[in-house]
Scaffold this active site. Sequence first.
Site, short mmCIF file in Angstrom:
data_model
loop_
_atom_site.label_atom_id
_atom_site.label_comp_id
_atom_site.label_asym_id
_atom_site.label_seq_id
_atom_site.Cartn_x
_atom_site.Cartn_y
_atom_site.Cartn_z
N VAL A 50 18.72 28.96 16.42
CA VAL A 50 19.45 30.21 16.62
C VAL A 50 20.68 29.95 17.48
O VAL A 50 21.06 30.76 18.32
CB VAL A 50 18.57 31.30 17.27
CG1 VAL A 50 19.16 32.69 17.00
CG2 VAL A 50 17.14 31.26 16.76
N ALA A 51 21.27 28.75 17.29
CA ALA A 51 22.48 28.39 18.03
C ALA A 51 22.31 28.64 19.52
O ALA A 51 21.29 28.26 20.09
CB ALA A 51 23.69 29.13 17.46
N CYS A 52 23.27 29.30 20.16
CA CYS A 52 23.24 29.44 21.62
C CYS A 52 22.21 30.44 22.13
O CYS A 52 22.02 30.56 23.34
CB CYS A 52 24.63 29.81 22.13
SG CYS A 52 25.79 28.43 22.03
N SER A 53 21.56 31.16 21.23
CA SER A 53 20.48 32.06 21.66
C SER A 53 19.10 31.50 21.31
O SER A 53 18.10 32.21 21.40
CB SER A 53 20.65 33.45 21.03
OG SER A 53 21.75 34.12 21.61
N SER A 93 21.37 35.03 26.84
CA SER A 93 22.17 34.07 26.07
C SER A 93 23.05 34.85 25.09
O SER A 93 22.72 35.98 24.70
CB SER A 93 21.27 33.12 25.30
OG SER A 93 20.49 33.84 24.36
#
Length: 379
Positions: free
Chosen positions: A160-163, A364
Amino acid sequence: MPTYRPTEEVVISGAGLWTPEHVLTNEELVEVLNRYANDYNQQHQAEIDAGELAPVATSDAAFIEKASGIRQRFVFEKDGILEPDRMRPRLAERGDDELSHQAEMALHAARKAMAAAGRDGSQIDAVIVSCAYTARAYPAIAIEVQNALGIEGFGFDMLVACSAATFALHRANEMIRAGTAGAVLVINPELTSPQVNYRDRDSHFIFGDVATAMVVERGDQAEGEHVYDILGTQAKTVFSNNIRSNFGYISHAYESDPFGPDKLFHQEGRKVFKEVCPMAADHLEQQVAQVGVAVPDVKRWWLHQANINMNQLITKRLLGEVASNDVAPIVLDRYANTASAGSIIAFNLHHEDLRSGDVGVICSFGAGYSIGSLVLKKR
């Protein structure tokens, strides 16, 4: 795996942080980019003058720090990055029977989190490895880590990338509340350096490598020294093309370069800043209100660490002023953007001083767009 009853009492009972030994400074990155740019521009001067090619832009260390707050970053492997004809880490490929690079990182952080929670492998029911990139499609890095730690039960990877870190904590929280697990190990081995385009002035300085981990478990069994009740969680996603990393298994079928600049990390930074900051501030206001906490009563904000100006703008909107480092710790000056791990690094380094009853928020935000948060209260 034991059978558990549903519970409303879920806690974070242990956190771990592993930092690679190799430091990469702004000055080093600028020096190698500028060497590459000067050589490239000289070799292609005729095409550049004719408007057939764009020159490679040079960079500046002081500007990087002013624009982002980043001074340095840690990398899993420094060798190769500072060579103008390579400019990517030189990682030795490991065999199928060897521990993968990412699992190695994950284990370092996982063992620290488990020690902080007072747990061993026999007391963990599930493993989630969640990060911006995983080194392979399968078998899951989480199952590799599960095996190395002697954990029975199950494991899976999330992207979920940066999250990724907050979304994984949400899943762990839900599993424990539902009774499908009693303790979940959430790990974020962020090996970002292989996806950085070190020849791009706008992004060559952004990312660093790190691994973080947390133990999430039933509150009635927690034994850690620093235990935090999860009061509430909230997530939101809105599709955006402004942050992308396009490399994937389908790249093998394309006629284009599977490792070209468009396949590596790239973003429209100004658009991201303009669009994400108000989204994040609104999200946080709603999140704390949802659990009956007033914004001024939040003792600490452990925010995503991408850009210092983003964090300052968000906290100013929330608090009416730019938050002090005690209220909203900044760690990106040393670690840079570590994708999903940034807020968890901030928690690791700035949570033990809180007192019983203090409330803090992990949040995030990044590619997707995605935003995830948890409101915590120290026991």
